[in-house]
Design a protein around this motif. Structure first.
Motif, mmCIF file in Angstrom:
data_model
loop_
_atom_site.group_PDB
_atom_site.id
_atom_site.type_symbol
_atom_site.label_atom_id
_atom_site.label_comp_id
_atom_site.label_asym_id
_atom_site.label_seq_id
_atom_site.Cartn_x
_atom_site.Cartn_y
_atom_site.Cartn_z
ATOM 1 N N ASN A 77 9.282 -25.167 -16.285
ATOM 2 C CA ASN A 77 9.107 -23.754 -16.001
ATOM 3 C C ASN A 77 10.346 -23.019 -16.469
ATOM 4 O OD1 ASN A 77 6.555 -23.260 -14.501
ATOM 5 N ND2 ASN A 77 7.386 -24.886 -13.216
ATOM 6 N N LYS A 87 5.452 -21.383 -18.746
ATOM 7 C CA LYS A 87 5.310 -22.747 -18.256
ATOM 8 C C LYS A 87 5.013 -23.601 -19.479
ATOM 9 C CE LYS A 87 2.715 -25.053 -14.648
ATOM 10 N NZ LYS A 87 1.753 -24.806 -13.600
ATOM 11 N N GLU A 97 3.783 -27.231 -20.801
ATOM 12 C CA GLU A 97 3.186 -28.497 -20.391
ATOM 13 C C GLU A 97 2.863 -29.310 -21.630
ATOM 14 O OE1 GLU A 97 0.306 -29.216 -16.772
ATOM 15 O OE2 GLU A 97 0.167 -27.151 -17.465
ATOM 16 N N SER A 111 11.850 -31.707 -8.561
ATOM 17 C CA SER A 111 10.642 -31.682 -9.364
ATOM 18 C C SER A 111 10.749 -30.554 -10.387
ATOM 19 C CB SER A 111 9.404 -31.489 -8.495
ATOM 20 O OG SER A 111 9.277 -30.133 -8.131
ATOM 21 N N HIS A 143 8.534 -28.091 -10.544
ATOM 22 C CA HIS A 143 7.792 -26.923 -10.091
ATOM 23 C C HIS A 143 8.751 -25.791 -9.773
ATOM 24 C CE1 HIS A 143 4.254 -29.290 -10.094
ATOM 25 N NE2 HIS A 143 4.731 -30.148 -9.219
ATOM 26 N N GLN A 144 8.190 -24.577 -9.816
ATOM 27 C CA GLN A 144 9.073 -23.424 -9.693
ATOM 28 C C GLN A 144 9.806 -23.383 -8.354
ATOM 29 O OE1 GLN A 144 7.128 -19.672 -10.386
ATOM 30 N NE2 GLN A 144 9.044 -18.600 -10.105
ATOM 31 N N SER A 191 7.068 -24.484 1.130
ATOM 32 C CA SER A 191 6.577 -24.955 -0.163
ATOM 33 C C SER A 191 6.732 -26.463 -0.242
ATOM 34 C CB SER A 191 7.386 -24.334 -1.300
ATOM 35 O OG SER A 191 7.157 -22.965 -1.354
ATOM 36 N N ASP A 205 5.240 -30.271 -2.511
ATOM 37 C CA ASP A 205 4.457 -30.857 -3.594
ATOM 38 C C ASP A 205 3.471 -31.819 -2.953
ATOM 39 O OD1 ASP A 205 6.046 -29.548 -5.348
ATOM 40 O OD2 ASP A 205 7.306 -31.266 -5.829
ATOM 41 N N ALA A 225 1.052 -31.739 -7.360
ATOM 42 C CA ALA A 225 0.698 -30.330 -7.453
ATOM 43 C C ALA A 225 1.525 -29.506 -6.480
ATOM 44 C CB ALA A 225 -0.780 -30.151 -7.140
ATOM 45 N N PRO A 226 2.006 -28.344 -6.929
ATOM 46 C CA PRO A 226 2.724 -27.468 -6.011
ATOM 47 C C PRO A 226 1.761 -26.864 -4.986
ATOM 48 C CG PRO A 226 2.498 -26.428 -8.169
ATOM 49 C CD PRO A 226 1.929 -27.806 -8.290
ATOM 50 N N GLU A 234 -1.568 -24.416 -5.106
ATOM 51 C CA GLU A 234 -1.381 -23.299 -6.029
ATOM 52 C C GLU A 234 -2.579 -23.193 -6.971
ATOM 53 O OE1 GLU A 234 2.179 -22.928 -8.792
ATOM 54 O OE2 GLU A 234 2.963 -22.442 -6.795
#
Lengths: 401, 594
Positions: free
Chosen positions: A150, A164, A166, A253, A255-256, B516, B518, B526-527, B565
């Protein structure tokens, strides 16, 4: 944002301000300032159709200054555009009173804002913050894990997800090592290209905006090595010059929301200390630490926090009210008043500290999951959720039987 | 002169016979105007060669041959092809047609057995070799006919690309009397010797040959990490080797008399727990490796030893073989072994493992003692240990139950290019159901159908597979963009649903509040957000203790609402792991979809 003119009565808050947005971030401030029912005056293009006596119809686009009574606002984070819809509320030679118009606020185009309910303390505070011209820190952050990254831009008031990336990377397999390395290489190539697209190096001059790379394991440093290799191999001078401003951090991780960890790591804090988001992150961390101790000094949720303030627990000597600016954007006037009065009470009556967190930062998002408001108390309070629980029990009981 | 393109094409055909005479040898030399002795000698040899190349059936005057040779600077190949061309223009036209055909032929041979046409074609392909230059004349017309025939035959064959054998997989499975299968995951703290232990196991079982191990030893020594040689059997990427840390799951197979085993060697480092979760989700039981060394055990207990054990338990693993590794560093001391066993038993039982499902084995991965063979006598002081070796303990594991009759579910753990024949392959464990070649399956969350072109199990091609197996599927009729790690392959008749919000019963490892996180399920990562805490539950009775708690303390049981999400394929009864900030926050069971 530049404040061109201001006429605000200190007693009742009536009056207006003329503002000139200068950079995309200012749109965010404008979005927070403009409420439903406010009067907004700005330059707009409007197509005017005229019917001549012979019956032929001509239409021309005329730039006019329109004043509208705001009914809704729409903010696009990615492009930083703000659209304000409302009814025309001042007479005009071209447009009828009461017809609808959507104003698109633009950079370098002034607008005048008059508050329907007057400028309350929070609005004045926001205005002050918006027109503060001191140099603001910015940083690009790339949180990554294998195959996912991200690219974010963190500014003083917002975290904007730029893109993003991927790329499918085959996993290591017996006899299939090639696939993994090739995939990783493809991932790095794509990511670097994306990143450079957003940074737009040629248009910038050193010192560059710092770039923060964060990942679990060694991925971030592998990416840094990759950038170095590419920069040296292609003797790309701007890229070589960028190298010193790349920071490496650890995140769990790609993720944002992993940005939170990145921003609270000591190495990053040392470089970015004294920015709003670093302070906010630290504050949220402190709150969560207290919450974990579960000693009754940290509470979250609208009802609980209001009760705590009622009991005078958010006051002098360490009381902190954390509130997300999302609450002040409430469409409902009464709702906004509720939060403004809470802030006023903590700040002016109780003597506690009030921190308004940006809902676009990770810290604001953490607060959002807690109901947008939380408080650190000066003394422990127990059972603030007691009434609430009865309500809940009743509600669920009804559902079950 | 005939057109260049023409004879170069023929030349390609000639190549087999003539490549003994490298072109370069001749090219350099024939540059003089007059004939030297050397030239004459070459001309003479060349003429003989060209004649033999053309075959006995063609009679050409020597002068003509010599002229051609001179023209082509003594290039026998070119001269021969020029002459052949001149004499036999027809085969050129024929080869033109044949080229695409032979490719079709290959494709046809790969998808089905050779048809009569193919056999003719194959024979004919041999026939076109230039030695029998004239035979082309004879077969010319017939070949063209065959060609058209086979093309029409092929176009019919193309339609059903993958033929299903329509097997009753369950019956086949019963009939096959398949050997017992077990997948196990190797877990433990970083640097406790998981990879080395597995490398040793494979080496001693002769799955890895002496030569490869010697090679690894040498490589390891050159970078000064000789003790890592065995671990490199499992750790194959350059990064893993240079850092001496396992990053991703390594899969390997071995067999004992009773059982076929699949090893899933998990990384121990805390940053790679997502990969470890992916491995553990495929396992029937687990091997927990513990370093018996002074301080190592204790530091592991604080680190991933505990987290891993709790994770595998919460993912449904019941049986645990605890390999107390590096016993050689503590002189195979009984006291140390007992101390570790007691502490671990206490902890594992509290993590709701049944004591009878725990087996403790003292061993040493680096030396290989008590892994597949008991150590030499007197290794254990007073021979205090008489129990099983590691391999015996593995063999004693109960076969896992297979969910054969449930609808097909396969979690994708890798998407890759399986070679030229298989541009898109996936691998993963069949969680439930069965599948066979030719089946149409659905990839979720994309919702895209795909056809199974081939199935591989343990690197061997098979016609079908059942729950419990880790297989590789070669897919057709789907674009790779629709496949991601962690996707679910399911049957179109009974697909899994994509969901956004669900309620889960969780066991908290850390404090849980609205935050938040995972969500992990196999490779899926997945977030998401914990949006509401519904209630805390009594651990023993499961009764509600407190509604709407403010925070769920570590060790407590609770019901929470989780919002993803993006929509993900999950269903009731799925085990999920919730992580935040690099720590496992909770593990839970999906109870209902909202």
């Amino acid at each position: 944002m530049r404040l061109l003119k201001q006429q605000i009565d200190k007693k009742d808050g009536s009056g207006f301000a003329v503002l000139l947005p200068e950079e995309p971030e200012d749109m965010w401030h404008a979005y927070n300032l403009i409420q439903p029912n406010d009067l907004l005056r700005a330059r707009a293009m409007r197509r005017i159709t005229k019917e001549s006596e012979s019956g032929s119809v001509t239409s021309v686009r005329v730039p006019i200054d329109l004043t509208i009574m705001v009914s809704s606002t729409d903010f696009d984070v990615g492009s930083g555009q703000l659209h304000v819809a409302g009814k025309v509320s001042a007479e005009n030679e071209h447009v009828k009173l009461g017809s609808f118009h959507t104003l698109d606020l633009e950079l370098q185009r002034k607008f005048t804002l008059e508050k329907a309910e007057g400028w309350d303390s929070v609005a004045v505070e926001m205005l002050k913050e918006a027109v503060d011209t001191s140099k603001r820190a910015q940083v690009y952050a790339v949180v990554m894990q294998e195959g996912l990254a991200n690219v974010c831009l963190i500014t003083e008031h917002q975290t904007i997800l730029r893109q993003k990336v991927e790329v499918a990377i085959p996993r290591k397999r017996k006899g299939g090592i090639d696939g993994h390395d090739k995939g990783l290489d493809r991932f790095f190539t794509t990511l670097l290209r994306t990143l450079l697209n957003h940074i737009d190096l040629p248009s910038q001059t050193p010192p560059y905006t710092p770039v923060l790379l964060a990942s679990p394991g060694f991925l971030a440093s592998a990416f840094q090595t990759y950038i170095k290799t590419i920069a040296t191999a292609t003797t790309n001078k701007p890229l070589l010059a960028l190298l010193p401003s790349i920071l490496i951090a650890h995140s769990s991780s790609g993720h944002q929301h992993a940005l939170t960890e990145v921003l609270s790591s000591p190495a990053v804090l040392a470089k970015l200390a004294d920015t709003k988001y670093a302070r906010e992150t630290a504050l949220m961390d402190k709150f969560f630490e207290l919450l974990r101790k579960d000693d009754g000094r940290a509470w979250y949720g609208p009802k609980e926090v209001e009760q705590a303030v009622e009991k005078g627990a958010v006051g002098r000597g360490g009381g902190v009210l954390l509130i997300s600016n999302a609450l002040f954007r409430a469409q409902n006037v009464a709702e906004r008043k509720r939060w403004v009065s809470l802030v006023d009470r903590v700040r002016d009556v109780e003597g506690g500290e009030v921190r308004v967190l940006s809902s676009l930062h990770e810290s604001g998002k953490r607060l959002e999951s807690l109901g947008n408001v939380a408080a650190i108390l000066t003394f422990p309070l127990e059972d603030l959720d007691e009434d609430d629980e009865e309500d809940g029990a009743r509600a669920e009981g009804e559902m079950e039987f | 002169m005939p057109p260049r393109a023409g004879h170069s094409r023929v030349k390609a055909l000639d190549y087999d016979d003539d490549d003994v005479y490298s072109d370069d040898d001749y090219l350099d030399e024939g540059d003089g105007d007059g004939m030297t002795d050397e030239d004459k000698e070459q001309l003479r040899l060349g003429t003989i060669n060209v004649k033999s190349a053309l075959g006995p059936s063609i009679s050409i005057p020597d002068t003509e041959i010599q002229e051609a040779l001179w023209h082509y600077y003594f290039d026998v190949a070119k001269a021969a092809s020029y002459l052949k061309n001149k004499l036999a223009p027809k085969p050129v036209a024929q080869t033109k047609k044949q080229k695409p055909i032979s490719r079709f032929d290959l494709a046809a041979a790969s998808t089905s057995g050779p048809s009569p046409d193919d056999i003719v074609l194959n024979a004919q392909a041999k026939g076109t070799k230039p030695k029998k230059g004239t035979s082309k004349h004879a077969t010319g017309d017939k070949a063209t006919n065959d060609v058209t025939n086979s093309v029409s035959a092929l176009s019919v064959e193309e339609a059903p690309r993958v033929k299903s054998k329509n097997l009753d997989v369950l019956k086949e499975f019963e009939k096959s009397d398949m050997k017992r299968m077990a997948n196990f995951v190797v877990i433990g703290h970083v640097d406790h010797g998981k990879s080395t232990l597995m490398g040793r196991l494979l080496y001693d079982l002769k799955v890895i040959d002496q030569r490869s191990v010697d090679k690894l030893r040498k490589e390891a020594e050159t970078i000064g990490k000789s003790s890592f040689a065995l671990a490199w059997v499992m750790d194959q990427t350059s990064e893993e080797r240079s850092r001496g840390v396992t990053v991703d799951i390594a899969t390997n197979y071995f067999e004992t008399e009773k059982t076929k085993f699949t090893i899933l060697d998990a990384p121990g480092h805390r940053d790679f727990i997502p990969n470890m979760i992916a491995g553990a989700s495929q396992a029937d039981f687990a091997v927990l490796v513990i370093d018996a060394g002074i301080n190592s055990f204790e530091s592991g207990l604080k680190g991933q030893t505990k987290e891993h054990a709790m994770l595998v338990r919460s993912m449904g693993v019941q049986r645990l073989v605890v390999a107390v590794n590096k016993m050689d560093t503590v002189q195979w001391s009984k006291e140390r072994f007992d101390e570790i066993s007691q502490q671990m038993t206490a902890f594992l039982v509290s993590a709701s493992f049944a004591a009878k499902n725990l087996t403790f084995i003292p061993c040493a991965g680096l030396t290989g003692d008590n892994i597949i063979r008991p150590p030499p006598a007197n290794t254990f002081p007073d021979d205090w240990y008489t129990g099983p070796t590691l391999i015996e303990a593995l063999d004693a594991s109960e076969p896992a139950k297979r969910a054969l009759t449930l609808p097909l579910r396969l979690t994708v753990s890798d998407v890759f290019r399986g070679g030229i024949m298989h541009p898109l392959s996936i691998s993963g464990r069949l969680d439930a159901g069965s599948l066979q070649v030719g089946d149409t399956v659905l990839a979720m969350p994309a919702g895209e159908p795909a056809t199974i072109k081939g199935i591989e199990s343990e690197s061997e091609s098979v016609d079908w597979a059942v729950a419990g197996q880790i297989v590789t599927l070669h897919l057709a009729d789907i674009d790779p963009v629709h496949l991601r790690l962690g996707d679910i392959i399911c049957t179109p008749a009974n697909p899994i649903q994509n969901i956004k919000r669900f309620t889960a019963k969780i066991l908290a490892f850390e404090d849980v509040f609205p935050m938040s996180i995972d969500v992990f399920r196999g490779r899926m990562n997945a977030p998401a957000k914990v949006v509401r805490l519904l209630s805390t539950l009594n651990k023993a009775s499961g009764a509600v203790e407190k509604k709407k708690p403010r925070i769920v303390a570590p060790g407590a049981l609770a019901k929470v609402v989780v919002e993803l999400e993006r929509e993900m394929p999950l269903e009731v009864g799925t085990r999920v792991v919730l992580r935040a900030g690099g720590d496992t926050v909770a593990a839970g069971l999906l109870e209902s979809v909202e």
